[in-house]
Write a protein that holds these residues in place. Structure first.
Motif, PDB file in Angstrom:
ATOM      1  N   ASP A   1      40.201  46.296  46.157  1.00 37.73           N
ATOM      2  CA  ASP A   1      39.733  46.888  47.292  1.00 37.73           C
ATOM      3  C   ASP A   1      38.648  46.084  47.903  1.00 37.73           C
ATOM      4  O   ASP A   1      37.777  45.366  47.168  1.00 37.73           O
ATOM      5  CB  ASP A   1      39.195  48.449  47.206  1.00 37.73           C
ATOM      6  CG  ASP A   1      37.801  48.432  46.419  1.00 37.73           C
ATOM      7  OD1 ASP A   1      36.854  47.693  46.599  1.00 37.73           O
ATOM      8  OD2 ASP A   1      37.886  49.359  45.544  1.00 37.73           O
ATOM      9  N   VAL A   2      38.689  45.809  49.292  1.00 37.23           N
ATOM     10  CA  VAL A   2      37.992  44.745  49.761  1.00 37.23           C
ATOM     11  C   VAL A   2      36.413  45.029  49.947  1.00 37.23           C
ATOM     12  O   VAL A   2      35.706  44.127  49.693  1.00 37.23           O
ATOM     13  CB  VAL A   2      38.365  44.695  51.411  1.00 37.23           C
ATOM     14  CG1 VAL A   2      37.488  43.831  52.108  1.00 37.23           C
ATOM     15  CG2 VAL A   2      39.809  44.262  51.461  1.00 37.23           C
ATOM     16  N   VAL A   3      36.109  46.224  49.696  1.00 37.52           N
ATOM     17  CA  VAL A   3      34.591  46.844  49.364  1.00 37.52           C
ATOM     18  C   VAL A   3      34.092  46.159  48.323  1.00 37.52           C
ATOM     19  O   VAL A   3      33.016  45.482  48.427  1.00 37.52           O
ATOM     20  CB  VAL A   3      34.258  48.237  49.527  1.00 37.52           C
ATOM     21  CG1 VAL A   3      32.912  48.463  49.240  1.00 37.52           C
ATOM     22  CG2 VAL A   3      34.843  48.952  50.931  1.00 37.52           C
TER      23      VAL A   3
ATOM     24  N   PRO B   1      45.708  41.902  55.795  1.00 41.34           N
ATOM     25  CA  PRO B   1      44.345  41.429  56.019  1.00 41.34           C
ATOM     26  C   PRO B   1      43.488  41.583  54.311  1.00 41.34           C
ATOM     27  O   PRO B   1      42.998  40.631  54.183  1.00 41.34           O
ATOM     28  CB  PRO B   1      43.660  42.423  56.889  1.00 41.34           C
ATOM     29  CG  PRO B   1      44.843  42.794  57.533  1.00 41.34           C
ATOM     30  CD  PRO B   1      46.063  42.696  56.746  1.00 41.34           C
ATOM     31  N   SER B   2      44.069  42.850  53.562  1.00 43.62           N
ATOM     32  CA  SER B   2      43.317  42.912  52.314  1.00 43.62           C
ATOM     33  C   SER B   2      43.571  41.770  51.353  1.00 43.62           C
ATOM     34  O   SER B   2      42.972  41.192  50.632  1.00 43.62           O
ATOM     35  CB  SER B   2      43.672  44.362  51.828  1.00 43.62           C
ATOM     36  OG  SER B   2      44.926  44.492  51.877  1.00 43.62           O
TER      37      SER B   2
ATOM     38  N   GLU C   1      36.912  42.770  44.786  1.00 42.10           N
ATOM     39  CA  GLU C   1      37.674  42.425  43.738  1.00 42.10           C
ATOM     40  C   GLU C   1      38.961  43.037  43.445  1.00 42.10           C
ATOM     41  O   GLU C   1      38.788  44.221  44.318  1.00 42.10           O
ATOM     42  CB  GLU C   1      37.064  42.235  42.424  1.00 42.10           C
ATOM     43  CG  GLU C   1      36.650  43.530  42.021  1.00 42.10           C
ATOM     44  CD  GLU C   1      35.740  43.514  40.804  1.00 42.10           C
ATOM     45  OE1 GLU C   1      35.067  42.463  40.359  1.00 42.10           O
ATOM     46  OE2 GLU C   1      35.969  44.626  39.912  1.00 42.10           O
ATOM     47  N   VAL C   2      39.898  42.731  43.225  1.00 41.82           N
ATOM     48  CA  VAL C   2      41.168  43.484  43.035  1.00 41.82           C
ATOM     49  C   VAL C   2      41.016  44.776  41.946  1.00 41.82           C
ATOM     50  O   VAL C   2      40.661  44.408  40.935  1.00 41.82           O
ATOM     51  CB  VAL C   2      42.536  42.753  42.275  1.00 41.82           C
ATOM     52  CG1 VAL C   2      43.604  43.594  42.645  1.00 41.82           C
ATOM     53  CG2 VAL C   2      42.720  41.767  43.831  1.00 41.82           C
ATOM     54  N   THR C   3      40.971  45.753  42.650  1.00 39.28           N
ATOM     55  CA  THR C   3      41.127  47.110  41.396  1.00 39.28           C
ATOM     56  C   THR C   3      42.342  47.937  41.510  1.00 39.28           C
ATOM     57  O   THR C   3      42.643  48.804  40.832  1.00 39.28           O
ATOM     58  CB  THR C   3      40.111  48.150  41.923  1.00 39.28           C
ATOM     59  OG1 THR C   3      40.262  48.486  43.373  1.00 39.28           O
ATOM     60  CG2 THR C   3      38.699  47.403  42.192  1.00 39.28           C
ATOM     61  N   GLY C   4      43.531  47.505  42.595  1.00 39.20           N
ATOM     62  CA  GLY C   4      44.743  48.244  42.538  1.00 39.20           C
ATOM     63  C   GLY C   4      45.532  47.942  43.873  1.00 39.20           C
ATOM     64  O   GLY C   4      45.131  47.115  44.538  1.00 39.20           O
ATOM     65  N   VAL C   5      46.681  48.365  43.923  1.00 46.16           N
ATOM     66  CA  VAL C   5      47.433  48.336  44.966  1.00 46.16           C
ATOM     67  C   VAL C   5      48.096  49.724  45.609  1.00 46.16           C
ATOM     68  O   VAL C   5      48.171  50.570  44.742  1.00 46.16           O
ATOM     69  CB  VAL C   5      48.849  47.439  44.645  1.00 46.16           C
ATOM     70  CG1 VAL C   5      48.310  46.057  44.697  1.00 46.16           C
ATOM     71  CG2 VAL C   5      49.422  47.815  43.424  1.00 46.16           C
TER      72      VAL C   5
END
Ligand code: NDP
Length: 307
Positions: A206-208, A119-120, A211-215
Protein backbone atom coordinates in the motif's frame (compact mmCIF):
# COMPACT_ATOMS: atom_id res chain seq x y z
CA UNK A 1 33.24 13.23 -37.26
CA UNK A 2 33.35 10.92 -34.25
CA UNK A 3 35.20 7.62 -34.32
CA UNK A 4 32.78 5.82 -31.97
CA UNK A 5 29.19 6.77 -31.18
CA UNK A 6 27.62 4.79 -28.33
CA UNK A 7 23.85 4.91 -27.95
CA UNK A 8 22.77 3.91 -24.47
CA UNK A 9 24.09 4.25 -20.96
CA UNK A 10 23.49 1.00 -19.12
CA UNK A 11 26.13 -1.63 -18.31
CA UNK A 12 26.60 -2.43 -22.03
CA UNK A 13 27.02 1.17 -23.17
CA UNK A 14 29.27 2.19 -20.28
CA UNK A 15 31.47 -0.89 -20.67
CA UNK A 16 31.78 -0.26 -24.41
CA UNK A 17 32.74 3.31 -23.48
CA UNK A 18 35.43 2.15 -21.02
CA UNK A 19 37.04 -0.08 -23.64
CA UNK A 20 36.75 2.42 -26.51
CA UNK A 21 38.09 5.22 -24.32
CA UNK A 22 41.05 3.15 -23.14
CA UNK A 23 41.80 2.43 -26.80
CA UNK A 24 42.13 6.19 -27.31
CA UNK A 25 38.95 6.48 -29.41
CA UNK A 26 37.32 9.16 -27.24
CA UNK A 27 33.78 7.76 -27.66
CA UNK A 28 30.68 9.92 -27.49
CA UNK A 29 27.98 8.30 -25.34
CA UNK A 30 24.32 9.26 -25.69
CA UNK A 31 22.70 8.86 -22.30
CA UNK A 32 19.04 9.20 -23.28
CA UNK A 33 16.17 9.42 -20.85
CA UNK A 34 17.45 7.15 -18.12
CA UNK A 35 21.25 7.28 -17.71
CA UNK A 36 22.23 4.05 -15.99
CA UNK A 37 19.43 2.02 -17.57
CA UNK A 38 17.38 -0.64 -15.83
CA UNK A 39 19.75 -0.93 -12.87
CA UNK A 40 18.65 2.51 -11.74
CA UNK A 41 15.41 0.93 -10.52
CA UNK A 42 17.16 -1.89 -8.68
CA UNK A 43 18.11 -1.77 -5.05
CA UNK A 44 20.94 -4.11 -4.08
CA UNK A 45 22.86 -5.86 -6.84
CA UNK A 46 24.29 -8.99 -5.22
CA UNK A 47 25.36 -10.90 -8.31
CA UNK A 48 27.72 -8.47 -10.03
CA UNK A 49 31.19 -9.97 -9.61
CA UNK A 50 33.55 -8.00 -7.43
CA UNK A 51 30.97 -6.73 -4.95
CA UNK A 52 30.67 -9.44 -2.28
CA UNK A 53 28.81 -7.04 0.04
CA UNK A 54 26.39 -6.03 -2.78
CA UNK A 55 26.28 -2.67 -4.51
CA UNK A 56 23.27 -0.50 -5.22
CA UNK A 57 22.22 -0.36 -8.88
CA UNK A 58 22.68 3.43 -9.16
CA UNK A 59 26.06 3.25 -7.38
CA UNK A 60 27.29 0.55 -9.77
CA UNK A 61 26.25 2.62 -12.77
CA UNK A 62 27.86 5.74 -11.38
CA UNK A 63 31.10 3.81 -10.96
CA UNK A 64 30.98 2.53 -14.53
CA UNK A 65 30.28 6.02 -15.86
CA UNK A 66 33.16 7.48 -13.82
CA UNK A 67 35.49 4.77 -15.09
CA UNK A 68 34.61 5.58 -18.72
CA UNK A 69 34.99 9.32 -18.09
CA UNK A 70 38.41 8.83 -16.50
CA UNK A 71 39.73 7.45 -19.80
CA UNK A 72 38.20 10.16 -21.98
CA UNK A 73 34.65 9.09 -22.82
CA UNK A 74 32.33 12.03 -23.42
CA UNK A 75 28.64 12.13 -22.58
CA UNK A 76 25.72 13.79 -24.30
CA UNK A 77 22.28 13.85 -22.73
CA UNK A 78 20.50 13.38 -26.02
CA UNK A 79 17.76 10.93 -26.87
CA UNK A 80 18.54 9.38 -30.24
CA UNK A 81 15.34 8.72 -32.13
CA UNK A 82 16.53 8.10 -35.69
CA UNK A 83 19.49 6.55 -37.47
CA UNK A 84 20.68 6.59 -41.04
CA UNK A 85 23.16 3.79 -41.65
CA UNK A 86 22.81 3.78 -45.43
CA UNK A 87 26.09 5.45 -46.21
CA UNK A 88 29.30 6.63 -44.66
CA UNK A 89 29.50 8.39 -42.27
CA UNK A 90 26.88 6.74 -40.07
CA UNK A 91 24.30 9.25 -38.86
CA UNK A 92 22.28 9.54 -35.66
CA UNK A 93 19.60 12.14 -35.05
CA UNK A 94 18.39 13.20 -31.60
CA UNK A 95 14.78 14.06 -30.77
CA UNK A 96 15.76 17.74 -30.57
CA UNK A 97 16.96 17.60 -34.18
CA UNK A 98 20.71 17.54 -33.52
CA UNK A 99 22.59 15.23 -35.88
CA UNK A 100 25.78 13.29 -35.11
CA UNK A 101 28.14 11.51 -37.48
CA UNK A 102 30.46 8.63 -36.76
CA UNK A 103 32.70 6.02 -38.34
CA UNK A 104 31.25 3.38 -36.04
CA UNK A 105 28.11 3.15 -33.89
CA UNK A 106 27.46 0.88 -30.93
CA UNK A 107 23.79 0.36 -30.11
CA UNK A 108 23.30 -0.35 -26.41
CA UNK A 109 19.79 0.95 -25.86
CA UNK A 110 18.68 -1.95 -23.68
CA UNK A 111 15.18 -3.20 -23.07
CA UNK A 112 12.36 -1.94 -20.95
CA UNK A 113 10.41 -4.22 -18.69
CA UNK A 114 6.70 -4.00 -19.30
CA UNK A 115 4.70 -2.83 -16.32
CA UNK A 116 0.97 -2.89 -15.70
CA UNK A 117 0.85 0.89 -15.57
CA UNK A 118 -0.93 1.19 -12.22
CA UNK A 119 -0.07 4.32 -10.21
CA UNK A 120 0.43 2.18 -7.05
CA UNK A 121 2.81 -0.11 -8.96
CA UNK A 122 4.93 2.84 -10.11
CA UNK A 123 4.89 4.43 -6.65
CA UNK A 124 6.26 1.25 -5.06
CA UNK A 125 8.88 0.51 -7.70
CA UNK A 126 12.09 -0.42 -5.87
CA UNK A 127 10.09 -0.68 -2.61
CA UNK A 128 8.83 -4.20 -3.18
CA UNK A 129 7.79 -3.87 -6.82
CA UNK A 130 10.46 -5.24 -9.12
CA UNK A 131 10.77 -6.57 -12.66
CA UNK A 132 13.77 -8.75 -11.85
CA UNK A 133 13.66 -11.67 -9.43
CA UNK A 134 17.31 -12.49 -10.09
CA UNK A 135 18.19 -8.99 -8.91
CA UNK A 136 15.86 -8.54 -5.95
CA UNK A 137 14.50 -11.96 -4.99
CA UNK A 138 17.00 -12.69 -2.23
CA UNK A 139 15.85 -9.56 -0.40
CA UNK A 140 12.54 -11.25 0.40
CA UNK A 141 13.40 -14.21 2.61
CA UNK A 142 10.66 -16.17 4.40
CA UNK A 143 7.88 -13.84 3.31
CA UNK A 144 5.15 -14.33 0.71
CA UNK A 145 5.69 -12.75 -2.72
CA UNK A 146 3.70 -12.50 -5.96
CA UNK A 147 4.77 -12.98 -9.57
CA UNK A 148 2.65 -11.51 -12.35
CA UNK A 149 2.52 -13.16 -15.77
CA UNK A 150 2.12 -16.53 -17.43
CA UNK A 151 5.12 -16.72 -19.77
CA UNK A 152 8.48 -18.45 -19.37
CA UNK A 153 9.93 -15.46 -17.55
CA UNK A 154 7.18 -15.60 -14.94
CA UNK A 155 7.73 -19.36 -14.50
CA UNK A 156 11.47 -18.93 -14.15
CA UNK A 157 11.07 -16.10 -11.68
CA UNK A 158 8.49 -17.99 -9.62
CA UNK A 159 10.69 -21.08 -9.40
CA UNK A 160 13.74 -18.97 -8.51
CA UNK A 161 11.80 -17.15 -5.79
CA UNK A 162 10.82 -20.42 -4.07
CA UNK A 163 14.41 -20.51 -2.78
CA UNK A 164 13.74 -17.49 -0.60
CA UNK A 165 10.07 -16.76 -0.19
CA UNK A 166 7.73 -18.59 2.18
CA UNK A 167 5.16 -18.74 -0.61
CA UNK A 168 5.02 -17.58 -4.23
CA UNK A 169 1.67 -16.52 -5.67
CA UNK A 170 1.60 -16.54 -9.48
CA UNK A 171 -1.09 -14.24 -10.84
CA UNK A 172 -2.13 -14.92 -14.43
CA UNK A 173 -4.94 -13.30 -16.41
CA UNK A 174 -6.01 -16.51 -18.12
CA UNK A 175 -6.45 -20.13 -17.05
CA UNK A 176 -3.63 -21.54 -19.18
CA UNK A 177 0.01 -20.52 -18.98
CA UNK A 178 1.67 -19.23 -22.13
CA UNK A 179 4.96 -20.73 -20.91
CA UNK A 180 6.47 -23.93 -22.27
CA UNK A 181 4.77 -27.06 -20.94
CA UNK A 182 7.77 -28.19 -18.91
CA UNK A 183 8.16 -24.87 -17.10
CA UNK A 184 4.42 -24.59 -16.51
CA UNK A 185 4.33 -28.11 -15.06
CA UNK A 186 7.20 -27.36 -12.68
CA UNK A 187 5.37 -24.32 -11.40
CA UNK A 188 2.04 -26.09 -11.05
CA UNK A 189 3.61 -28.96 -9.13
CA UNK A 190 5.75 -26.88 -6.79
CA UNK A 191 4.55 -27.11 -3.19
CA UNK A 192 5.51 -23.51 -2.43
CA UNK A 193 3.69 -22.03 -5.42
CA UNK A 194 0.03 -21.03 -5.44
CA UNK A 195 -1.67 -19.86 -8.64
CA UNK A 196 -4.38 -17.24 -9.03
CA UNK A 197 -5.90 -18.05 -12.44
CA UNK A 198 -8.03 -15.59 -14.40
CA UNK A 199 -6.81 -12.84 -12.14
CA UNK A 200 -5.39 -9.38 -12.60
CA UNK A 201 -3.85 -7.01 -10.10
CA UNK A 202 -6.09 -4.00 -9.54
CA UNK A 203 -3.84 -2.32 -7.03
CA UNK A 204 -0.55 -2.87 -5.25
CA UNK A 205 -0.91 -2.19 -1.51
CA UNK A 206 0.00 0.00 0.00
CA UNK A 207 1.20 3.40 -0.99
CA UNK A 208 0.50 4.88 2.47
CA UNK A 209 3.05 2.61 4.18
CA UNK A 210 5.43 3.14 1.25
CA UNK A 211 6.16 -0.60 1.01
CA UNK A 212 4.40 -3.56 -0.49
CA UNK A 213 1.99 -5.22 1.92
CA UNK A 214 -0.28 -6.98 -0.57
CA UNK A 215 -2.13 -6.97 -3.86
CA UNK A 216 -5.80 -6.51 -4.61
CA UNK A 217 -6.79 -9.06 -7.25
CA UNK A 218 -9.84 -9.14 -9.46
CA UNK A 219 -11.13 -12.38 -10.89
CA UNK A 220 -11.79 -11.47 -14.54
CA UNK A 221 -14.56 -14.07 -14.81
CA UNK A 222 -16.56 -13.35 -11.67
CA UNK A 223 -15.50 -9.74 -11.01
CA UNK A 224 -14.83 -10.69 -7.38
CA UNK A 225 -11.93 -8.92 -5.65
CA UNK A 226 -9.68 -10.35 -2.96
CA UNK A 227 -6.66 -9.06 -1.07
CA UNK A 228 -3.57 -11.26 -0.86
CA UNK A 229 -0.83 -10.38 1.62
CA UNK A 230 2.58 -10.31 -0.09
CA UNK A 231 5.78 -8.37 0.60
CA UNK A 232 6.95 -8.12 -2.98
CA UNK A 233 5.48 -8.09 -6.45
CA UNK A 234 7.59 -9.29 -9.37
CA UNK A 235 6.18 -8.07 -12.65
CA UNK A 236 7.08 -10.57 -15.39
CA UNK A 237 4.79 -9.64 -18.26
CA UNK A 238 7.55 -9.31 -20.85
CA UNK A 239 10.27 -6.93 -22.01
CA UNK A 240 10.46 -4.74 -25.06
CA UNK A 241 13.84 -4.06 -26.69
CA UNK A 242 14.46 -0.35 -27.23
CA UNK A 243 15.21 -0.78 -30.91
CA UNK A 244 12.63 1.51 -32.53
CA UNK A 245 15.10 4.24 -33.58
CA UNK A 246 16.86 1.64 -35.71
CA UNK A 247 13.80 0.17 -37.44
CA UNK A 248 14.46 -0.26 -41.13
CA UNK A 249 18.20 0.19 -40.59
CA UNK A 250 19.20 -2.93 -38.68
CA UNK A 251 17.94 -6.49 -38.96
CA UNK A 252 15.64 -7.46 -36.09
CA UNK A 253 13.81 -10.61 -35.04
CA UNK A 254 10.04 -10.86 -34.72
CA UNK A 255 10.18 -9.33 -31.22
CA UNK A 256 12.34 -6.36 -32.23
CA UNK A 257 15.66 -7.68 -30.88
CA UNK A 258 18.59 -6.64 -33.08
CA UNK A 259 20.17 -9.62 -34.80
CA UNK A 260 23.90 -9.84 -34.09
CA UNK A 261 26.84 -12.13 -34.63
CA UNK A 262 29.38 -11.50 -31.86
CA UNK A 263 27.85 -7.99 -31.57
CA UNK A 264 28.29 -7.30 -35.30
CA UNK A 265 25.12 -6.26 -37.11
CA UNK A 266 24.64 -6.67 -40.87
CA UNK A 267 25.73 -3.03 -41.35
CA UNK A 268 29.52 -2.66 -41.42
CA UNK A 269 30.69 -0.47 -38.54
CA UNK A 270 27.47 -0.85 -36.53
CA UNK A 271 27.52 -3.07 -33.46
CA UNK A 272 24.87 -3.90 -30.87
CA UNK A 273 25.30 -5.13 -27.32
CA UNK A 274 23.33 -5.68 -24.14
CA UNK A 275 19.62 -6.32 -23.82
CA UNK A 276 18.63 -4.75 -27.15
CA UNK A 277 20.12 -7.85 -28.80
CA UNK A 278 19.70 -10.39 -25.99
CA UNK A 279 16.36 -11.85 -24.94
CA UNK A 280 17.90 -14.81 -23.15
CA UNK A 281 20.22 -13.66 -20.33
CA UNK A 282 19.46 -9.98 -19.65
CA UNK A 283 21.96 -9.64 -16.80
CA UNK A 284 24.16 -6.64 -16.01
CA UNK A 285 27.25 -8.79 -16.25
CA UNK A 286 26.32 -10.29 -19.63
CA UNK A 287 25.40 -6.83 -20.93
CA UNK A 288 28.76 -5.50 -19.75
CA UNK A 289 30.54 -8.45 -21.38
CA UNK A 290 28.87 -7.82 -24.71
CA UNK A 291 29.66 -4.08 -24.40
CA UNK A 292 33.32 -5.02 -24.17
CA UNK A 293 32.97 -7.23 -27.25
CA UNK A 294 31.28 -4.44 -29.24
CA UNK A 295 34.05 -1.97 -28.41
CA UNK A 296 36.75 -4.46 -29.39
CA UNK A 297 34.91 -5.13 -32.66
CA UNK A 298 34.60 -1.39 -33.34
CA UNK A 299 38.29 -0.92 -32.64
CA UNK A 300 39.16 -3.77 -35.03
CA UNK A 301 36.85 -2.32 -37.69
CA UNK A 302 38.52 1.11 -37.41
CA UNK A 303 41.95 -0.51 -37.65
CA UNK A 304 40.78 -2.17 -40.87
CA UNK A 305 39.94 1.29 -42.22
CA UNK A 306 43.42 2.41 -41.26
CA UNK A 307 42.14 4.77 -38.53
P1 NDP B 1 5.84 -13.48 -22.87
O1 NDP B 1 5.40 -12.43 -23.83
O2 NDP B 1 6.08 -14.85 -23.36
O3 NDP B 1 4.76 -13.61 -21.70
C1 NDP B 1 4.22 -12.49 -21.09
C2 NDP B 1 3.14 -12.97 -20.12
O4 NDP B 1 2.64 -11.83 -19.45
C3 NDP B 1 1.97 -13.67 -20.79
O5 NDP B 1 1.53 -14.74 -20.02
C4 NDP B 1 0.92 -12.57 -20.86
O6 NDP B 1 -0.39 -13.05 -20.73
C5 NDP B 1 1.24 -11.75 -19.64
N1 NDP B 1 0.88 -10.35 -19.81
C6 NDP B 1 1.30 -9.51 -20.79
N2 NDP B 1 0.77 -8.29 -20.61
C7 NDP B 1 0.01 -8.37 -19.50
C8 NDP B 1 -0.77 -7.44 -18.79
N3 NDP B 1 -0.89 -6.17 -19.19
N4 NDP B 1 -1.43 -7.86 -17.69
C9 NDP B 1 -1.31 -9.12 -17.26
N5 NDP B 1 -0.57 -10.06 -17.88
C10 NDP B 1 0.09 -9.68 -18.99
O7 NDP B 1 7.14 -12.84 -22.16
P2 NDP B 1 8.31 -13.56 -21.34
O8 NDP B 1 9.15 -12.47 -20.82
O9 NDP B 1 7.76 -14.53 -20.40
O10 NDP B 1 9.12 -14.33 -22.45
C11 NDP B 1 9.67 -13.66 -23.59
C12 NDP B 1 10.33 -14.68 -24.51
O11 NDP B 1 11.51 -15.20 -23.90
C13 NDP B 1 9.43 -15.88 -24.79
O12 NDP B 1 9.65 -16.30 -26.10
C14 NDP B 1 9.91 -16.92 -23.81
O13 NDP B 1 9.64 -18.23 -24.23
C15 NDP B 1 11.40 -16.61 -23.77
N6 NDP B 1 11.98 -17.05 -22.50
C16 NDP B 1 12.54 -18.28 -22.44
C17 NDP B 1 13.07 -18.75 -21.27
C18 NDP B 1 13.66 -20.10 -21.27
O14 NDP B 1 13.54 -20.80 -22.24
N7 NDP B 1 14.31 -20.50 -20.20
C19 NDP B 1 13.07 -17.96 -20.04
C20 NDP B 1 12.43 -16.68 -20.19
C21 NDP B 1 11.90 -16.27 -21.39
P3 NDP B 1 -1.09 -13.91 -21.90
O15 NDP B 1 -0.47 -15.26 -21.84
O16 NDP B 1 -2.53 -13.88 -21.52
O17 NDP B 1 -0.80 -13.16 -23.16
Amino acid sequence: MEKVLIVGAGPAGYTAAIYAARAGLSPLVFEGLQPGGQLMTTTDVENYPGFPEAVSGPDLMQRMRGQAERFGARFESALIDRADFNGSPLKLVADDGRAFEGRTAIVATGASARYLGLPSEQALLGRGVSACATCDGALFKNVPVAVLGGGDTAMEEALFLTRFASQVLVVHRREVFRASAIMAARVQQHPKIKIAWNSVVEEVLDVVKNEVTGVRLRDVKTGQTTVQAVNAVFVAIGHDPNSKPFAGQLEMDAHGYIVTNNTRTRVPGVFACGDVQDSAYRQAVTAAGSGCMAALEAERYLRGLGE
